[in-house]
Design a protein around this motif. Sequence first.
Motif, short mmCIF file in Angstrom:
data_model
loop_
_atom_site.label_atom_id
_atom_site.label_comp_id
_atom_site.label_asym_id
_atom_site.label_seq_id
_atom_site.Cartn_x
_atom_site.Cartn_y
_atom_site.Cartn_z
N LEU A 1 48.29 34.53 35.35
CA LEU A 1 47.35 35.64 35.44
C LEU A 1 47.03 36.19 34.05
O LEU A 1 47.93 36.49 33.26
CB LEU A 1 47.95 36.74 36.31
CG LEU A 1 47.04 37.85 36.81
CD1 LEU A 1 46.09 37.30 37.87
CD2 LEU A 1 47.88 38.99 37.39
N THR A 2 45.76 36.31 33.73
CA THR A 2 45.36 36.87 32.43
C THR A 2 45.29 38.38 32.51
O THR A 2 45.16 38.95 33.60
CB THR A 2 43.99 36.33 32.01
OG1 THR A 2 43.00 36.82 32.93
CG2 THR A 2 43.97 34.80 32.02
N PRO A 3 45.35 39.06 31.36
CA PRO A 3 45.21 40.52 31.37
C PRO A 3 43.91 40.97 32.03
O PRO A 3 43.88 42.00 32.73
CB PRO A 3 45.25 40.90 29.90
CG PRO A 3 46.04 39.79 29.25
CD PRO A 3 45.67 38.56 30.02
N GLU A 4 42.86 40.19 31.86
CA GLU A 4 41.57 40.54 32.45
C GLU A 4 41.63 40.43 33.98
O GLU A 4 41.09 41.29 34.70
CB GLU A 4 40.47 39.64 31.90
CG GLU A 4 40.15 39.84 30.43
CD GLU A 4 41.21 39.22 29.51
OE1 GLU A 4 41.28 39.63 28.35
OE2 GLU A 4 41.97 38.32 29.98
N GLN A 5 42.28 39.39 34.46
CA GLN A 5 42.40 39.21 35.92
C GLN A 5 43.25 40.32 36.54
O GLN A 5 42.95 40.81 37.63
CB GLN A 5 43.01 37.83 36.22
CG GLN A 5 42.07 36.67 35.95
CD GLN A 5 42.79 35.34 36.07
OE1 GLN A 5 43.94 35.19 35.66
NE2 GLN A 5 42.09 34.34 36.60
N ARG A 6 44.30 40.69 35.84
CA ARG A 6 45.14 41.78 36.34
C ARG A 6 44.35 43.08 36.39
O ARG A 6 44.40 43.82 37.37
CB ARG A 6 46.38 41.95 35.48
CG ARG A 6 47.24 43.14 35.92
CD ARG A 6 48.48 43.32 35.08
NE ARG A 6 49.18 44.54 35.46
CZ ARG A 6 50.28 45.01 34.88
NH1 ARG A 6 50.81 44.34 33.86
NH2 ARG A 6 50.84 46.13 35.29
N ALA A 7 43.61 43.35 35.32
CA ALA A 7 42.81 44.58 35.27
C ALA A 7 41.78 44.60 36.38
O ALA A 7 41.54 45.64 37.02
CB ALA A 7 42.14 44.71 33.90
N ALA A 8 41.19 43.44 36.68
CA ALA A 8 40.18 43.36 37.74
C ALA A 8 40.82 43.61 39.10
O ALA A 8 40.24 44.30 39.95
CB ALA A 8 39.49 42.00 37.70
N ALA A 9 42.00 43.05 39.31
CA ALA A 9 42.68 43.25 40.58
C ALA A 9 43.03 44.73 40.79
O ALA A 9 42.84 45.28 41.88
CB ALA A 9 43.94 42.39 40.64
N ALA B 1 41.54 47.24 39.38
CA ALA B 1 40.29 47.99 39.54
C ALA B 1 39.80 47.93 40.98
O ALA B 1 39.11 48.85 41.45
CB ALA B 1 39.23 47.43 38.59
N ASN B 2 40.16 46.86 41.68
CA ASN B 2 39.78 46.72 43.08
C ASN B 2 40.76 47.39 44.04
O ASN B 2 40.70 47.19 45.25
CB ASN B 2 39.65 45.24 43.44
CG ASN B 2 38.42 44.60 42.84
OD1 ASN B 2 37.38 45.26 42.67
ND2 ASN B 2 38.51 43.31 42.50
N GLY B 3 41.71 48.17 43.49
CA GLY B 3 42.64 48.93 44.31
C GLY B 3 43.96 48.25 44.59
O GLY B 3 44.78 48.80 45.33
N LYS B 4 44.17 47.07 44.04
CA LYS B 4 45.43 46.38 44.27
C LYS B 4 46.50 46.89 43.30
O LYS B 4 46.22 47.16 42.14
CB LYS B 4 45.26 44.87 44.08
CG LYS B 4 44.44 44.19 45.18
CD LYS B 4 44.46 42.68 45.01
CE LYS B 4 43.75 41.98 46.16
NZ LYS B 4 43.79 40.50 46.01
N ARG B 5 47.71 46.97 43.81
CA ARG B 5 48.85 47.34 42.96
C ARG B 5 49.82 46.18 42.96
O ARG B 5 50.12 45.61 44.03
CB ARG B 5 49.53 48.60 43.50
CG ARG B 5 48.63 49.83 43.48
CD ARG B 5 49.36 51.04 44.02
NE ARG B 5 50.52 51.39 43.20
CZ ARG B 5 51.37 52.36 43.50
NH1 ARG B 5 51.21 53.05 44.64
NH2 ARG B 5 52.38 52.64 42.72
#
Length: 445
Positions: free
Chosen positions: A130-138, A140-144
């Motif tokens: 997982l990239t930092p960008e993918q984590r940030a996107a997840a 941002a979509n409400g996932k923890r």
Amino acid sequence: MNTRTPRLRFAPSPTGYLHVGNLRTAVANYLFAARHGGELMLRMDDTDLARSRPEYEAAIQEDLHWLGIPWAQFARQSERMDRYEAAAERLKASGHLYPCFESEEELAAKRAMRLKRRLPPVYDRAMLALTPEQRAAAEANGKRPYWRFKLSGDTITWNDLVFGERRVKLPSVSDPVLIRADGTPLYTFTSVVDDLEFGVTHIIRGEDHVTNTGIQIDLMAALGGKPGDIAFAHLPLLTDAEGGKLSKRFDSLSVRSLRKDGLEPDAIIAYLARLGSADDMAPLTRAELADSFDLGRMSHSAAIFDPRQLLAINRHLLHRLSFAEVASRLPPEATEGFWLAVRGNLDLLSEARDWWRIVTGDIVPPAQPEEAEFLRMAAEHLPAEPWDAATAGAWTKALGAAAGRRGKALFHPLRLALTGEESGPDLRDLLPLIGRDRALRRLTG
């Protein structure tokens, strides 16, 4: 074996009452500490806030007090969340803890796919990519994220104090989740942090934790601990008479149920101390149990919990108790003579109250119309008081000669009439307690 002063812990979860399966672990830790000059810690593993209850915690402590199992230190995991957060941050910084976002449905699909391909259902570590960008996107979509521990991939080996050499191949185990998405730490993680910070030297628990031990040894190393400083022992599980695993759902096997049933704490401890070992069952004192407690003599097979064996231990223990040891738990008017008369016939101490009622109260003996003439003759032959231990022998000898009876035909109707019971303490001891007036009323109806 570790040469430091032994420090052990009993760590129940306060999600129910103390059960004999869990108590067996407490007994093993308690006796091991007593034998080796160590100390026992009581730790409440109460991070499961949805199921943990203060009333269960209080009940566990009350049961341990009643059983006579002391502890030198007490802790609650729910009060140590800052310590787990600090440890988690260290693991994140070292790359041992990584965030994951897969749902239960996604994980189940992955497991099914691996099984279909005849591969072990081990987590594929996809989230490590997982990239930092993918984590940030997840996020941002409400996932923890929940957090997994990256296992080393080693084969973990230790010398188990019960089983000898044990090993866990970590490549065959999924990276464990240590922290839920809501931030709650899991047992696998909190237990290791506590064991390291409290200086635990020996961990004695059930055989179902063997794989857990391999994981936790790896985790200890990642947290900077020295796994070799902690010795492990895994007790074979307890089963019922049919070989099934004992369940906490069976209320009859909770400590408070055994207590309510009248079992003695020393009998419970003595039974669990020897259960599944090569040593014979015996109603030993705590000192004798501690001196002889040896994990190396534990069987490698599951042990069967047999209530009949426990009752036998309880019976033997009661039979040797002195009046002074039980006086406070007998009817206030009970005498030493009464206790010495009845103790050899008791399975449970509560039965002594029944015998007190029999010798001092009013009972309704079972009807024996066919023995009416014999009982009338028995009443006529009752000697005058005072009565002592020789009275019953002299009375039944004279009565037997007059009635032409002996053995069961002589004694059985007398016992039924005088006590209302088919068996029990010797009439030699009971008759002086019953007294002439009461005996006469019972014989004549």
